[in-house]
Structure formats: C-alpha cells, structure tokens
Design a protein around this motif. Structure first.
Motif, mmCIF file in Angstrom:
data_model
loop_
_atom_site.group_PDB
_atom_site.id
_atom_site.type_symbol
_atom_site.label_atom_id
_atom_site.label_comp_id
_atom_site.label_asym_id
_atom_site.label_seq_id
_atom_site.Cartn_x
_atom_site.Cartn_y
_atom_site.Cartn_z
ATOM 1 N N PRO A 39 0.813 -1.223 0.000
ATOM 2 C CA PRO A 39 0.000 0.000 0.000
ATOM 3 C C PRO A 39 0.846 1.274 0.000
ATOM 4 C CG PRO A 39 -0.823 -1.543 1.631
ATOM 5 C CD PRO A 39 0.457 -2.115 1.086
ATOM 6 N N GLY A 40 2.039 1.216 0.556
ATOM 7 C CA GLY A 40 2.922 2.378 0.545
ATOM 8 C C GLY A 40 3.388 2.762 -0.844
ATOM 9 N N TYR A 41 3.257 1.840 -1.790
ATOM 10 C CA TYR A 41 3.661 2.106 -3.176
ATOM 11 C C TYR A 41 2.943 3.330 -3.711
ATOM 12 C CZ TYR A 41 4.069 1.506 -8.200
ATOM 13 O OH TYR A 41 4.305 1.722 -9.532
ATOM 14 N N TYR A 42 1.618 3.383 -3.527
ATOM 15 C CA TYR A 42 0.835 4.502 -4.033
ATOM 16 C C TYR A 42 1.187 5.801 -3.314
ATOM 17 C CZ TYR A 42 -1.956 1.056 -6.494
ATOM 18 O OH TYR A 42 -2.362 0.051 -7.323
ATOM 19 N N ILE A 43 1.460 5.723 -2.043
ATOM 20 C CA ILE A 43 1.833 6.917 -1.278
ATOM 21 C C ILE A 43 3.150 7.471 -1.809
ATOM 22 C CG2 ILE A 43 2.552 7.760 1.000
ATOM 23 C CD1 ILE A 43 0.535 5.666 2.163
ATOM 24 N N ASP A 44 4.141 6.601 -2.004
ATOM 25 C CA ASP A 44 5.435 7.035 -2.524
ATOM 26 C C ASP A 44 5.315 7.570 -3.943
ATOM 27 O OD1 ASP A 44 6.577 6.242 -0.147
ATOM 28 O OD2 ASP A 44 7.339 4.338 -0.937
ATOM 29 N N LEU A 45 4.521 6.902 -4.769
ATOM 30 C CA LEU A 45 4.344 7.348 -6.148
ATOM 31 C C LEU A 45 3.613 8.683 -6.197
ATOM 32 C CD1 LEU A 45 4.898 6.558 -9.053
ATOM 33 C CD2 LEU A 45 2.737 5.302 -9.066
ATOM 34 N N ASN A 46 2.626 8.875 -5.337
ATOM 35 C CA ASN A 46 1.908 10.155 -5.287
ATOM 36 C C ASN A 46 2.837 11.271 -4.817
ATOM 37 O OD1 ASN A 46 -0.745 11.455 -5.649
ATOM 38 N ND2 ASN A 46 -0.463 11.954 -3.483
ATOM 39 N N ARG A 47 3.698 10.971 -3.852
ATOM 40 C CA ARG A 47 4.673 11.953 -3.388
ATOM 41 C C ARG A 47 5.603 12.359 -4.545
ATOM 42 N NH1 ARG A 47 6.765 9.222 0.736
ATOM 43 N NH2 ARG A 47 5.193 10.047 2.141
ATOM 44 N N ALA A 48 6.041 11.370 -5.324
ATOM 45 C CA ALA A 48 6.903 11.645 -6.474
ATOM 46 C C ALA A 48 6.170 12.518 -7.495
ATOM 47 C CB ALA A 48 7.363 10.339 -7.108
ATOM 48 N N LYS A 49 4.886 12.227 -7.723
ATOM 49 C CA LYS A 49 4.079 13.036 -8.648
ATOM 50 C C LYS A 49 4.021 14.483 -8.173
ATOM 51 C CE LYS A 49 -0.180 13.400 -8.090
ATOM 52 N NZ LYS A 49 -1.600 13.345 -7.871
ATOM 53 N N ASN A 50 3.789 14.677 -6.884
ATOM 54 C CA ASN A 50 3.711 16.034 -6.345
ATOM 55 C C ASN A 50 5.048 16.760 -6.450
ATOM 56 O OD1 ASN A 50 1.003 15.778 -5.729
ATOM 57 N ND2 ASN A 50 1.389 15.078 -3.646
ATOM 58 N N LEU A 51 6.142 16.064 -6.195
ATOM 59 C CA LEU A 51 7.468 16.682 -6.339
ATOM 60 C C LEU A 51 7.722 17.095 -7.780
ATOM 61 C CD1 LEU A 51 9.600 14.340 -4.036
ATOM 62 C CD2 LEU A 51 9.031 16.757 -3.619
ATOM 63 N N ALA A 52 7.331 16.262 -8.726
ATOM 64 C CA ALA A 52 7.509 16.583 -10.147
ATOM 65 C C ALA A 52 6.673 17.808 -10.531
ATOM 66 C CB ALA A 52 7.130 15.385 -11.005
ATOM 67 N N ARG A 53 5.424 17.831 -10.118
ATOM 68 C CA ARG A 53 4.550 18.971 -10.429
ATOM 69 C C ARG A 53 5.083 20.258 -9.806
ATOM 70 N NH1 ARG A 53 0.330 17.940 -7.504
ATOM 71 N NH2 ARG A 53 0.852 19.590 -6.048
ATOM 72 N N GLN A 54 5.523 20.184 -8.553
ATOM 73 C CA GLN A 54 6.049 21.369 -7.870
ATOM 74 C C GLN A 54 7.319 21.885 -8.533
ATOM 75 O OE1 GLN A 54 6.314 19.796 -3.902
ATOM 76 N NE2 GLN A 54 4.125 19.979 -3.545
ATOM 77 N N ALA A 55 8.152 20.988 -9.043
ATOM 78 C CA ALA A 55 9.352 21.419 -9.762
ATOM 79 C C ALA A 55 8.965 22.189 -11.016
ATOM 80 C CB ALA A 55 10.223 20.213 -10.121
ATOM 81 N N ALA A 56 7.966 21.697 -11.738
ATOM 82 C CA ALA A 56 7.499 22.390 -12.939
ATOM 83 C C ALA A 56 6.889 23.746 -12.582
ATOM 84 C CB ALA A 56 6.486 21.527 -13.679
ATOM 85 N N GLU A 57 6.142 23.799 -11.506
ATOM 86 C CA GLU A 57 5.558 25.078 -11.081
ATOM 87 C C GLU A 57 6.656 26.086 -10.764
ATOM 88 O OE1 GLU A 57 1.544 23.029 -9.143
ATOM 89 O OE2 GLU A 57 3.197 23.629 -7.820
ATOM 90 N N ARG A 58 7.686 25.626 -10.083
ATOM 91 C CA ARG A 58 8.792 26.506 -9.688
ATOM 92 C C ARG A 58 9.528 27.060 -10.908
ATOM 93 N NH1 ARG A 58 9.913 23.349 -5.823
ATOM 94 N NH2 ARG A 58 11.332 22.014 -6.972
#
Length: 128
Positions: A39-58
């Motif tokens: 179940p932690g797989y989705y949590i880690d993958l979602n965290r990675a998605k958010n980091l990627a999006r935030q990098a693009a926003e920055r």
C-alpha cells in the motif's frame, strides 16, 4: 438450441476475460495494479508526482503563471509516468498559464523516490 447459446455465451465470456487480462498484463503500470503491491507504493508514487509537479511550477514562474495538467493533480494512477529500470519515476506532462485553454509547455521530471532527488529533464515550449 439452448445448449448452443449457453456454450456460445461461456466461450464469449472466457474470450473477453482473457482479452482483458492480456491488456492488463501489458500495461506499463502493471506493478501498481497488482493486488500484491505494498500500500505504501501509491503513497510514494503520489509523493513523487507532487514533487515533479512542484518542480514544474517553480521553474515556470509559480502558480501565478503556470498550472500543470489535471492528471498531475488527481489520482496518481492517472498521471503520465513511467517507472525506470533504476527505480526512479519520470513524469512527462503539459502545463499552461492560469485561465488559458491551450497547453504551452511540456515538462519532463525524474524523481528518485529513495532520496527525493528531483531532476528536470526538460521544460520546453509546445510547438503549434
């Protein structure tokens, strides 16, 4: 006649089930759809998605100037990503200015889920 209909229906159900299974097995995201996934797989993958999006926003001037496509805000299973052989995840997605109807930028970001390293592979205008 009744027996023929039953046999035909069973054959169709079996064929359709195998076709669906074949598609699921060839999906690039099959580990995420497996019932054996931690179940932690989705949590880690979602965290990675958010980091990627935030990098693009920055790099695109912040939220006042840039919005990533909706898939980068919703369920991680809908995000445009690939899992790399080295354990990193690469997200490639589009963005646009707030209120705009056309996407103007495509960004590719690779996230190392083990150490949180974020690498912007490219951030380029989308040609007309």
């Amino acid at each position: 006649m009744y027996k023929i209909l039953i046999v035909s229906a069973l054959t169709l159900v079996t064929f359709a089930g195998n076709a669906v299974n074949g598609i699921a097995q060839t999906s690039p995201r099959s580990p995420a759809s497996s019932p054996d996934v931690d179940p932690g797989y989705y949590i880690d993958l979602n965290r990675a998605k958010n980091l990627a999006r935030q990098a693009a926003e920055r790099i695109n001037g912040g939220l006042g100037r840039y919005r990533a496509e909706a898939a980068m805000h919703g369920p991680v299973q809908d995000a445009p990503y690939i899992e790399n052989e080295d354990g990193t995840v690469t997200f490639t997605f589009k963005g646009r200015p707030p209120g705009a109807t056309r996407y103007t930028v495509e960004t590719s970001v690779t996230v190392n889920q083990n150490n949180g390293t974020v690498t912007v592979n490219y951030n380029r205008p989308i040609g007309n």
